[in-house]
Design a protein around this motif. Structure first.
Motif, short mmCIF file in Angstrom:
data_model
loop_
_atom_site.label_atom_id
_atom_site.label_comp_id
_atom_site.label_asym_id
_atom_site.label_seq_id
_atom_site.Cartn_x
_atom_site.Cartn_y
_atom_site.Cartn_z
N ARG A 1 0.83 -1.20 0.00
CA ARG A 1 0.00 0.00 0.00
C ARG A 1 0.87 1.26 0.00
N ARG A 2 0.42 2.25 -0.74
CA ARG A 2 1.15 3.51 -0.81
C ARG A 2 0.75 4.41 0.36
N ILE A 3 1.71 5.04 0.98
CA ILE A 3 1.46 5.90 2.14
C ILE A 3 1.22 7.33 1.64
N ASP A 4 0.14 7.93 2.12
CA ASP A 4 -0.19 9.31 1.75
C ASP A 4 0.58 10.25 2.68
N VAL A 5 1.50 11.03 2.10
CA VAL A 5 2.31 11.95 2.90
C VAL A 5 1.86 13.40 2.74
N ARG A 6 0.78 13.63 2.01
CA ARG A 6 0.38 15.01 1.74
C ARG A 6 0.04 15.81 2.98
N ASP A 7 -0.46 15.15 4.03
CA ASP A 7 -0.84 15.90 5.22
C ASP A 7 0.31 16.07 6.22
N ALA A 8 1.47 15.56 5.90
CA ALA A 8 2.62 15.69 6.79
C ALA A 8 3.41 16.95 6.44
N ARG A 9 3.70 17.76 7.43
CA ARG A 9 4.54 18.94 7.24
C ARG A 9 6.01 18.57 7.31
N ARG A 10 6.28 17.46 8.02
CA ARG A 10 7.65 16.96 8.10
C ARG A 10 7.61 15.49 8.49
N VAL A 11 8.74 14.84 8.27
CA VAL A 11 8.86 13.41 8.52
C VAL A 11 10.13 13.17 9.33
N VAL A 12 10.03 12.31 10.33
CA VAL A 12 11.19 11.87 11.10
C VAL A 12 11.24 10.34 10.97
N ALA B 1 11.20 13.69 -0.27
CA ALA B 1 12.17 14.63 -0.84
C ALA B 1 11.61 15.25 -2.12
N ALA B 2 11.01 14.43 -2.95
CA ALA B 2 10.44 14.93 -4.22
C ALA B 2 9.29 15.90 -3.96
N ALA B 3 8.56 15.69 -2.87
CA ALA B 3 7.44 16.56 -2.53
C ALA B 3 7.86 17.78 -1.72
N GLY B 4 9.15 17.87 -1.39
CA GLY B 4 9.64 19.01 -0.62
C GLY B 4 9.30 18.96 0.86
N ILE B 5 9.01 17.78 1.37
CA ILE B 5 8.68 17.63 2.80
C ILE B 5 9.98 17.46 3.57
N PRO B 6 10.26 18.35 4.52
CA PRO B 6 11.49 18.22 5.31
C PRO B 6 11.52 16.89 6.05
N THR B 7 12.63 16.20 5.93
CA THR B 7 12.76 14.86 6.50
C THR B 7 14.07 14.77 7.28
N THR B 8 13.97 14.23 8.48
CA THR B 8 15.14 13.98 9.32
C THR B 8 15.26 12.48 9.54
N VAL B 9 16.49 11.97 9.50
CA VAL B 9 16.74 10.56 9.78
C VAL B 9 17.56 10.49 11.06
N LEU B 10 17.02 9.77 12.05
CA LEU B 10 17.70 9.57 13.32
C LEU B 10 18.31 8.17 13.32
N LEU B 11 19.64 8.11 13.27
CA LEU B 11 20.38 6.85 13.28
C LEU B 11 20.81 6.58 14.72
N LEU B 12 20.28 5.51 15.29
CA LEU B 12 20.53 5.24 16.70
C LEU B 12 21.92 4.69 16.97
N THR B 13 22.41 3.81 16.10
CA THR B 13 23.74 3.22 16.25
C THR B 13 24.52 3.46 14.97
N ASP B 14 25.79 3.11 15.00
CA ASP B 14 26.61 3.19 13.79
C ASP B 14 26.73 1.83 13.11
N GLY B 15 26.05 0.82 13.63
CA GLY B 15 26.06 -0.49 13.00
C GLY B 15 27.35 -1.26 13.12
N GLU B 16 28.13 -0.92 14.13
CA GLU B 16 29.46 -1.53 14.28
C GLU B 16 29.42 -3.01 14.65
N GLY B 17 28.26 -3.51 15.04
CA GLY B 17 28.16 -4.91 15.46
C GLY B 17 27.64 -5.84 14.38
N SER B 18 27.49 -5.35 13.16
CA SER B 18 26.85 -6.16 12.12
C SER B 18 27.70 -7.33 11.64
#
Length: 185
Positions: A21-32, A53-70
């Motif tokens: 299913r496609r997620i409707d992002v039109r009502d979001a002012r920003r995404v985390v 990004a294509a819709a111009g919605i400000p997006t932040t990505v929170l990376l919890l770890t650096d993945g050093e244990g993979s």
């Protein structure tokens, strides 16, 4: 649930109708987007990040770890080298999805130890989201089967309640290990 990444897993056709299913992002002012490890955001929410990004919605990505244990037994990539490499890869992946480098937030928690830092994760998400009434918060599923993913999902669910953000959860490992009817209403 127990599984190994090398197991054959659930055929993708069984998940296609459930998660296609496609997620409707039109009502979001920003995404985390919350990611327990670098690459979770791309695997679990890459299409959503690119659409935002294509819709111009400000997006932040929170990376919890650096993945050093993979790759704990790697003869060529000790944890510190792997962490640095995965941080660089996160920047490249984010750019490919349309997310600016300055929109990546690194917490630097220990890979494999997110559950021990859930309160700090909740606080970091709440701080990033603030008034979440027009924010889409995207995080790993609380039922994904990986302890770091599940801890990230639990923290995001608490943060969503505290901020009034709309929460969506994405799947990573459980896609390989379970049937859709066991995970999605």
């Amino acid at each position: 649930m127990t599984f190994h990444h090398g197991d054959r897993g659930t055929p993708v056709e069984r998940w296609a109708d459930a998660v296609g299913r496609r997620i409707d992002v039109r009502d979001a002012r920003r995404v985390v987007v919350v990611a327990a490890h670098p690459d979770d955001e791309s695997l679990g929410a890459g299409g959503l990040l690119a659409r935002c990004a294509a819709a111009g919605i400000p997006t932040t990505v929170l990376l919890l770890t650096d993945g050093e244990g993979s790759h704990p037994a790697s003869p060529t990539h000790p944890p510190a080298v792997l962490a640095e490499r995965r941080r660089r890869e996160a920047v490249v992946a984010a750019a490919a999805l349309g997310v600016d480098r300055d929109r990546l937030v690194h917490l630097g928690l220990p890979d494999g130890g997110v559950a021990e830092h859930e309160d700090a994760v909740v606080a970091a998400i709440v701080e990033l989201v603030g008034d979440g009434r027009e924010t889409l918060l995207v995080a790993p599923s609380r039922r994904d089967g990986h302890p770091d993913h599940e801890a990230a999902g639990r923290a995001a669910a608490i943060a969503a309640v505290r901020t009034d953000a709309r929460l969506l959860e994405y799947l990573i490992w459980v896609l390989h290990a379970d049937e859709p009817r066991a995970q999605i209403g």
